[in-house]
Motif scaffolding. Sequence first.
Motif, PDB file in Angstrom:
ATOM      1  N   VAL A  27       0.802  -1.318  -0.109  1.00 17.76           N
ATOM      2  CA  VAL A  27       0.181  -0.164   0.051  1.00 17.76           C
ATOM      3  C   VAL A  27       0.699   1.074  -0.219  1.00 17.76           C
ATOM      4  O   VAL A  27       0.644   2.063  -0.419  1.00 17.76           O
ATOM      5  CB  VAL A  27      -1.025  -0.283   1.458  1.00 17.76           C
ATOM      6  N   LEU A  28       2.209   0.889   0.837  1.00 16.36           N
ATOM      7  CA  LEU A  28       2.902   2.412   0.207  1.00 16.36           C
ATOM      8  C   LEU A  28       4.179   2.527  -0.769  1.00 16.36           C
ATOM      9  O   LEU A  28       3.523   3.468  -0.830  1.00 16.36           O
ATOM     10  CB  LEU A  28       4.277   1.735   1.436  1.00 16.36           C
ATOM     11  N   ASP A  29       4.159   1.741  -0.985  1.00 14.59           N
ATOM     12  CA  ASP A  29       4.300   1.710  -2.477  1.00 14.59           C
ATOM     13  C   ASP A  29       3.845   2.057  -4.027  1.00 14.59           C
ATOM     14  O   ASP A  29       3.916   3.128  -4.649  1.00 14.59           O
ATOM     15  CB  ASP A  29       5.059  -0.192  -2.863  1.00 14.59           C
ATOM     16  N   ASP A  39       3.477   9.005   5.887  1.00 12.86           N
ATOM     17  CA  ASP A  39       4.972   9.005   6.675  1.00 12.86           C
ATOM     18  C   ASP A  39       5.281   7.973   6.570  1.00 12.86           C
ATOM     19  O   ASP A  39       4.119   6.403   6.625  1.00 12.86           O
ATOM     20  CB  ASP A  39       4.390   9.637   8.452  1.00 12.86           C
ATOM     21  N   HIS A  40       6.833   7.962   6.562  1.00 16.17           N
ATOM     22  CA  HIS A  40       7.270   5.947   6.219  1.00 16.17           C
ATOM     23  C   HIS A  40       8.866   6.294   6.714  1.00 16.17           C
ATOM     24  O   HIS A  40       9.779   6.651   5.819  1.00 16.17           O
ATOM     25  CB  HIS A  40       6.808   5.722   5.289  1.00 16.17           C
ATOM     26  N   THR A  41       8.180   6.946   8.131  1.00 19.11           N
ATOM     27  CA  THR A  41       9.802   7.092   8.717  1.00 19.11           C
ATOM     28  C   THR A  41      11.276   6.484   8.639  1.00 19.11           C
ATOM     29  O   THR A  41      12.582   6.450   8.391  1.00 19.11           O
ATOM     30  CB  THR A  41       9.618   7.684   9.631  1.00 19.11           C
ATOM     31  N   CYS A  42      10.535   5.306   8.491  1.00 20.05           N
ATOM     32  CA  CYS A  42      12.138   3.954   8.236  1.00 20.05           C
ATOM     33  C   CYS A  42      12.473   3.383   7.167  1.00 20.05           C
ATOM     34  O   CYS A  42      12.914   2.640   6.751  1.00 20.05           O
ATOM     35  CB  CYS A  42      11.300   2.326   9.261  1.00 20.05           C
ATOM     36  N   GLY A  43      11.651   4.214   6.618  1.00 20.63           N
ATOM     37  CA  GLY A  43      11.742   3.719   4.923  1.00 20.63           C
ATOM     38  C   GLY A  43      10.983   2.230   3.648  1.00 20.63           C
ATOM     39  O   GLY A  43      11.293   1.855   2.931  1.00 20.63           O
ATOM     40  N   GLY A  44       9.741   1.817   5.081  1.00 23.46           N
ATOM     41  CA  GLY A  44       9.308   0.536   4.287  1.00 23.46           C
ATOM     42  C   GLY A  44       9.947  -0.501   5.106  1.00 23.46           C
ATOM     43  O   GLY A  44       9.697  -1.666   4.461  1.00 23.46           O
ATOM     44  N   HIS A  45      10.575  -0.349   6.094  1.00 28.03           N
ATOM     45  CA  HIS A  45      10.873  -2.198   6.746  1.00 28.03           C
ATOM     46  C   HIS A  45      10.403  -2.152   8.046  1.00 28.03           C
ATOM     47  O   HIS A  45      10.692  -2.972   8.658  1.00 28.03           O
ATOM     48  CB  HIS A  45      12.640  -1.903   7.320  1.00 28.03           C
ATOM     49  N   GLY A  46       9.323  -1.783   8.173  1.00 30.47           N
ATOM     50  CA  GLY A  46       8.309  -1.703   9.620  1.00 30.47           C
ATOM     51  C   GLY A  46       8.964  -1.855  11.168  1.00 30.47           C
ATOM     52  O   GLY A  46       8.617  -2.827  11.159  1.00 30.47           O
ATOM     53  N   THR A  47       9.569  -0.932  11.273  1.00 30.46           N
ATOM     54  CA  THR A  47       9.877  -0.928  12.077  1.00 30.46           C
ATOM     55  C   THR A  47       9.600   0.595  12.574  1.00 30.46           C
ATOM     56  O   THR A  47       9.924   0.718  13.994  1.00 30.46           O
ATOM     57  CB  THR A  47      11.891  -0.628  11.964  1.00 30.46           C
ATOM     58  N   CYS A  48       8.529   1.794  12.546  1.00 29.99           N
ATOM     59  CA  CYS A  48       8.856   3.031  13.378  1.00 29.99           C
ATOM     60  C   CYS A  48       7.404   3.044  13.181  1.00 29.99           C
ATOM     61  O   CYS A  48       7.081   3.558  14.443  1.00 29.99           O
ATOM     62  CB  CYS A  48       8.994   4.249  11.757  1.00 29.99           C
ATOM     63  N   GLY A  49       6.323   2.417  12.671  1.00 31.57           N
ATOM     64  CA  GLY A  49       4.895   2.715  12.693  1.00 31.57           C
ATOM     65  C   GLY A  49       4.393   3.961  11.940  1.00 31.57           C
ATOM     66  O   GLY A  49       3.077   3.594  12.415  1.00 31.57           O
ATOM     67  N   THR A  50       5.236   4.296  11.425  1.00 30.55           N
ATOM     68  CA  THR A  50       4.607   5.931  11.203  1.00 30.55           C
ATOM     69  C   THR A  50       3.770   5.742   9.502  1.00 30.55           C
ATOM     70  O   THR A  50       2.198   6.820   9.473  1.00 30.55           O
ATOM     71  CB  THR A  50       5.541   6.799  10.817  1.00 30.55           C
ATOM     72  N   CYS A  51       3.444   5.194   8.821  1.00 32.69           N
ATOM     73  CA  CYS A  51       3.016   4.409   8.317  1.00 32.69           C
ATOM     74  C   CYS A  51       1.262   3.660   8.105  1.00 32.69           C
ATOM     75  O   CYS A  51       0.846   3.631   7.605  1.00 32.69           O
ATOM     76  CB  CYS A  51       3.428   3.505   6.851  1.00 32.69           C
ATOM     77  N   LEU A  52       0.833   3.416   9.650  1.00 36.25           N
ATOM     78  CA  LEU A  52      -0.582   2.886  10.042  1.00 36.25           C
ATOM     79  C   LEU A  52      -1.662   3.540   9.436  1.00 36.25           C
ATOM     80  O   LEU A  52      -1.450   4.899   9.411  1.00 36.25           O
ATOM     81  CB  LEU A  52       0.231   2.887  11.441  1.00 36.25           C
ATOM     82  N   ARG A  83      -2.648  -0.986   9.930  1.00 28.91           N
ATOM     83  CA  ARG A  83      -2.355  -1.976   9.170  1.00 28.91           C
ATOM     84  C   ARG A  83      -1.367  -0.879   8.747  1.00 28.91           C
ATOM     85  O   ARG A  83      -1.798  -0.026   8.690  1.00 28.91           O
ATOM     86  CB  ARG A  83      -2.288  -2.939   8.099  1.00 28.91           C
ATOM     87  N   LEU A  84      -0.393  -1.844   9.158  1.00 27.11           N
ATOM     88  CA  LEU A  84       0.937  -1.198   7.967  1.00 27.11           C
ATOM     89  C   LEU A  84       0.670  -0.941   6.677  1.00 27.11           C
ATOM     90  O   LEU A  84       1.300  -2.065   6.214  1.00 27.11           O
ATOM     91  CB  LEU A  84       2.879  -1.794   8.274  1.00 27.11           C
ATOM     92  N   ALA A  85       0.727   0.723   6.127  1.00 31.86           N
ATOM     93  CA  ALA A  85       0.622   0.658   4.353  1.00 31.86           C
ATOM     94  C   ALA A  85       2.339   0.094   4.082  1.00 31.86           C
ATOM     95  O   ALA A  85       2.248  -1.283   3.128  1.00 31.86           O
ATOM     96  CB  ALA A  85       0.815   1.696   4.135  1.00 31.86           C
ATOM     97  N   CYS A  86       3.281  -0.226   4.424  1.00 26.47           N
ATOM     98  CA  CYS A  86       5.028  -0.957   3.667  1.00 26.47           C
ATOM     99  C   CYS A  86       4.574  -2.321   3.994  1.00 26.47           C
ATOM    100  O   CYS A  86       6.055  -3.210   3.230  1.00 26.47           O
ATOM    101  CB  CYS A  86       6.039  -0.471   4.856  1.00 26.47           C
ATOM    102  N   GLN A  87       3.876  -3.014   4.621  1.00 29.38           N
ATOM    103  CA  GLN A  87       3.789  -4.370   5.198  1.00 29.38           C
ATOM    104  C   GLN A  87       2.649  -4.785   4.468  1.00 29.38           C
ATOM    105  O   GLN A  87       2.164  -6.145   5.116  1.00 29.38           O
ATOM    106  CB  GLN A  87       3.876  -5.160   6.463  1.00 29.38           C
TER     107      GLN A  87
HETATM  108  S1  FES Z   1       7.080   2.830   6.871  1.00 29.10           S
HETATM  109 FE1  FES Z   1       8.157   2.131   9.152  1.00 29.10          FE
HETATM  110  S2  FES Z   1       6.747   1.173   9.973  1.00 29.10           S
HETATM  111 FE2  FES Z   1       5.790   1.329   7.650  1.00 29.10          FE
END
Ligand code: FES
Length: 101
Positions: A27-29, A39-52, A83-87
């Motif tokens: 979804v983030l992509d 927002d995607h602070t960690c760049g989509g690695h699933g560690t920040c939660g900002t893409c919720l 859900r996390l958009a990046c995951q």
């Molecule tokens: S971009 Fe960091 S958890 Fe999704």
Amino acid sequence: MNPKSGIYINFLPDHTHVSVSQKDQSVLDVALRAGIEIDHTCGGHGTCGTCLVRVVEGLEKLAPRNEIESEMAEDRGFRADERLACQTCPVAGLSVQMRRS
Ligand code: FES
């Protein structure tokens, strides 16, 4: 949901419909490709939660959370529709509510 064929994500609150052009695209992509700010602070690695995001429509058609997302969901107490958009990779149409930053 958008009546056109193919898989679309409806990004709320602006009701911007974007097609999912590739399999396994998150979804983030999809959002970033369309110029939609998530927002995607960690760049989509699933560690920040900002893409919720909150899944408003189509939650039942999503695959279960992967291990990365499950860990964060448990730690942070995500609701079932969050859900996390990046995951999260859509396989059918979705409507997602984005947070305003
Ligand atoms: S971009 Fe960091 S958890 Fe999704």
